[in-house]
Scaffold this active site. Structure first.
Site, PDB file in Angstrom:
ATOM      1  N   ASP A 106       4.768  35.372 -14.176  1.00 19.78           N
ATOM      2  CA  ASP A 106       5.502  36.546 -13.702  1.00 19.78           C
ATOM      3  C   ASP A 106       5.286  37.658 -14.729  1.00 19.78           C
ATOM      4  OD1 ASP A 106       7.479  38.233 -12.423  1.00 19.78           O
ATOM      5  OD2 ASP A 106       8.476  36.424 -11.707  1.00 19.78           O
ATOM      6  N   ILE A 107       5.986  38.768 -14.554  1.00 19.60           N
ATOM      7  CA  ILE A 107       5.911  39.820 -15.572  1.00 19.60           C
ATOM      8  C   ILE A 107       6.554  39.296 -16.859  1.00 19.60           C
ATOM      9  CG2 ILE A 107       5.889  41.693 -13.880  1.00 19.60           C
ATOM     10  CD1 ILE A 107       8.833  42.249 -14.686  1.00 19.60           C
ATOM     11  N   ASP A 130       7.893  20.869 -15.145  1.00 22.48           N
ATOM     12  CA  ASP A 130       6.636  21.467 -14.680  1.00 22.48           C
ATOM     13  C   ASP A 130       6.965  22.552 -13.667  1.00 22.48           C
ATOM     14  OD1 ASP A 130       4.040  21.989 -13.989  1.00 22.48           O
ATOM     15  OD2 ASP A 130       3.867  20.238 -12.662  1.00 22.48           O
ATOM     16  N   GLY A 181       1.076  10.664 -11.042  1.00 21.40           N
ATOM     17  CA  GLY A 181       2.041  10.699  -9.949  1.00 21.40           C
ATOM     18  C   GLY A 181       1.765   9.615  -8.940  1.00 21.40           C
ATOM     19  N   ARG A 182       1.024   9.958  -7.878  1.00 26.28           N
ATOM     20  CA  ARG A 182       0.875   9.081  -6.723  1.00 26.28           C
ATOM     21  C   ARG A 182       0.396   7.659  -7.013  1.00 26.28           C
ATOM     22  NH1 ARG A 182      -1.956  13.920  -3.548  1.00 26.28           N
ATOM     23  NH2 ARG A 182      -2.409  14.374  -5.740  1.00 26.28           N
ATOM     24  N   THR A 184      -6.288  20.928 -11.703  1.00 23.32           N
ATOM     25  CA  THR A 184      -7.264  19.841 -11.553  1.00 23.32           C
ATOM     26  C   THR A 184      -7.707  19.644 -10.099  1.00 23.32           C
ATOM     27  OG1 THR A 184      -5.400  18.306 -11.487  1.00 23.32           O
ATOM     28  CG2 THR A 184      -6.519  18.572 -13.596  1.00 23.32           C
ATOM     29  N   ASN A 213       8.814  40.256 -19.062  1.00 22.11           N
ATOM     30  CA  ASN A 213      10.260  40.205 -19.290  1.00 22.11           C
ATOM     31  C   ASN A 213      10.894  39.040 -18.538  1.00 22.11           C
ATOM     32  OD1 ASN A 213      12.852  41.482 -20.216  1.00 22.11           O
ATOM     33  ND2 ASN A 213      13.151  41.545 -17.999  1.00 22.11           N
ATOM     34  N   THR A 214      10.437  38.829 -17.306  1.00 18.15           N
ATOM     35  CA  THR A 214      11.009  37.747 -16.493  1.00 18.15           C
ATOM     36  C   THR A 214      10.656  36.393 -17.088  1.00 18.15           C
ATOM     37  OG1 THR A 214      10.890  39.166 -14.556  1.00 18.15           O
ATOM     38  CG2 THR A 214      11.097  36.804 -14.141  1.00 18.15           C
ATOM     39  N   LYS A 266       5.563  25.689 -13.883  1.00 14.45           N
ATOM     40  CA  LYS A 266       4.358  26.543 -13.727  1.00 14.45           C
ATOM     41  C   LYS A 266       4.732  28.012 -13.544  1.00 14.45           C
ATOM     42  CE  LYS A 266       1.035  23.144 -12.139  1.00 14.45           C
ATOM     43  NZ  LYS A 266       1.907  21.983 -11.903  1.00 14.45           N
ATOM     44  N   LYS A 293       8.044  13.682 -15.642  1.00  4.16           N
ATOM     45  CA  LYS A 293       7.781  15.077 -15.266  1.00  4.16           C
ATOM     46  C   LYS A 293       8.564  15.425 -14.009  1.00  4.16           C
ATOM     47  CE  LYS A 293       3.857  16.680 -13.304  1.00  4.16           C
ATOM     48  NZ  LYS A 293       4.071  17.718 -12.274  1.00  4.16           N
TER      49      LYS A 293
HETATM   50  O1  LIG Z   1       0.915  20.950 -14.476  1.00  3.94           O
HETATM   51  C1  LIG Z   1       0.690  19.843 -13.959  1.00  3.94           C
HETATM   52  O2  LIG Z   1       1.391  18.874 -14.220  1.00  3.94           O
HETATM   53  C2  LIG Z   1      -0.512  19.710 -13.129  1.00  3.94           C
HETATM   54  C3  LIG Z   1      -1.573  20.533 -13.453  1.00  3.94           C
HETATM   55  C4  LIG Z   1      -2.825  20.322 -12.845  1.00  3.94           C
HETATM   56  O3  LIG Z   1      -3.813  20.996 -13.151  1.00  3.94           O
HETATM   57  N1  LIG Z   1      -2.935  19.329 -11.938  1.00  3.94           N
HETATM   58  C5  LIG Z   1      -1.888  18.534 -11.566  1.00  3.94           C
HETATM   59  O4  LIG Z   1      -2.080  17.623 -10.748  1.00  3.94           O
HETATM   60  N2  LIG Z   1      -0.650  18.752 -12.127  1.00  3.94           N
HETATM   61  C6  LIG Z   1       0.510  17.944 -11.687  1.00  3.94           C
HETATM   62  O5  LIG Z   1       0.294  16.569 -12.045  1.00  3.94           O
HETATM   63  C7  LIG Z   1       0.749  15.703 -11.020  1.00  3.94           C
HETATM   64  C8  LIG Z   1      -0.407  14.861 -10.548  1.00  3.94           C
HETATM   65  O6  LIG Z   1       0.022  14.007  -9.531  1.00  3.94           O
HETATM   66  P1  LIG Z   1      -0.934  12.917  -8.895  1.00  3.94           P
HETATM   67  O7  LIG Z   1      -2.190  13.598  -8.424  1.00  3.94           O
HETATM   68  O8  LIG Z   1      -0.113  12.377  -7.759  1.00  3.94           O
HETATM   69  O9  LIG Z   1      -1.208  11.900  -9.985  1.00  3.94           O
HETATM   70  C9  LIG Z   1       1.362  16.571  -9.930  1.00  3.94           C
HETATM   71  O10 LIG Z   1       2.767  16.602 -10.154  1.00  3.94           O
HETATM   72  C10 LIG Z   1       0.775  17.950 -10.168  1.00  3.94           C
HETATM   73  O11 LIG Z   1       1.687  18.980  -9.824  1.00  3.94           O
END
Ligand SMILES: O=C(O)c1cc(=O)[nH]c(=O)n1[C@@H]1O[C@H](COP(=O)(O)O)[C@@H](O)[C@H]1O
Length: 229
Positions: free
Chosen positions: A69-70, A64, A208-209, A118, A72-73, A66, A37
């Site tokens: 916007d309007i 990702d 991620g982390r 989340t 058209n954009t 996210k 991602k």
């Molecule tokens: O769309 C996402 O990926 C996303 C949606 C959401 O509701 N929560 C969420 O944590 N994320 C993404 O998922 C990843 C979670 O990262 P960690 O919390 O480090 O595992 C991050 O890159 C967030 O931007």
């Protein structure tokens, strides 16, 4: 890779400052991960070119961005992103935005709608002006997304069973907020373990982390995949 390969369920969030760090992490992960991602932190630092390189070598990429916007954009923006060869793109789960994203998608790009982040609990949703508890807001947005023809939903694994009942078997459920037992939650408020997420019927988890911050990212990724096997 076959649909039943458990590695296919893991999406590693490349939440690192730049392309060099992302490539170093990808190297260290080796064959433990095949789906990455790229969020806007990395996208604004050369990540879109990295996305195209990963796609060219056969990996899958979740952009990702996210978008919200309007109409058209959004429609024209999604059309532009479709050219990059990514598998997934996120938009926020607002009806106008979702309809426009569906109009703009092409080249096999699948649109994921982010229901409720989340990092939000009921108090955070109330602070943002929503009268509904998070679980109800997720359910409402999942129903709207399915009606509009969105390809998949992003939610917490805690809501996955309810979302599955609403959207049926064919739409994807992708869940961040994943923490192996004992891992720091950080700013995530709706968390589940990889094993519990799998049992709740998700298609993919995003991590991620727990991986990017690990002394041995490959070992952590392999353990997460093993938990979902
Ligand atoms: O769309 C996402 O990926 C996303 C949606 C959401 O509701 N929560 C969420 O944590 N994320 C993404 O998922 C990843 C979670 O990262 P960690 O919390 O480090 O595992 C991050 O890159 C967030 O931007």
């Amino acid at each position: 890779m076959s649909q039943t390969d458990p590695r296919d369920r893991l999406i590693v969030a490349l939440d690192v400052p730049g392309v060099a760090e992302a490539e170093a992490l990808i190297d260290r992960l080796g064959d433990a991960a095949t789906f990455y991602k790229i969020g806007y932190r990395l996208a604004y630092a050369g990540g879109l070119a990295l996305a195209e390189r990963l796609v060219a070598r056969g990996d899958r990429v979740f952009l990702d961005l996210k978008l919200h916007d309007i109409g058209n954009t959004i429609e024209e923006g999604v059309r532009a992103v479709s050219g990059l060869g990514a598998t997934f793109l996120t938009v926020h789960a607002y009806p106008q935005t979702m309809r426009a994203a569906v109009r703009g998608r092409g080249n096999g790009l699948r649109i994921l709608a982010v229901t409720v982040l989340t990092s939000y609990d009921d108090a955070d949703a109330a602070e943002a002006g929503y009268a509904l508890p998070v679980a109800d807001l997720v359910a409402q947005r999942a129903a709207q997304a399915a009606e509009i023809g969105i390809d998949g939903l992003v939610c917490s694994a805690a809501e996955a069973e309810g979302v599955r009942r609403i959207v049926g078997p064919d739409r994807l459920i992708v869940t961040p907020g994943i923490r192996p037992a004992g891992a720091e939650a950080g700013d995530q408020k709706r968390v589940m373990t990889p094993g519990d997420a799998k049992r709740a019927g998700i298609d993919h988890i995003v991590v991620g982390r727990p991986i990017t911050g690990a002394a041995d990212p490959r070992a952590v990724a392999r353990a997460i995949v093993a938990e979902m096997a």
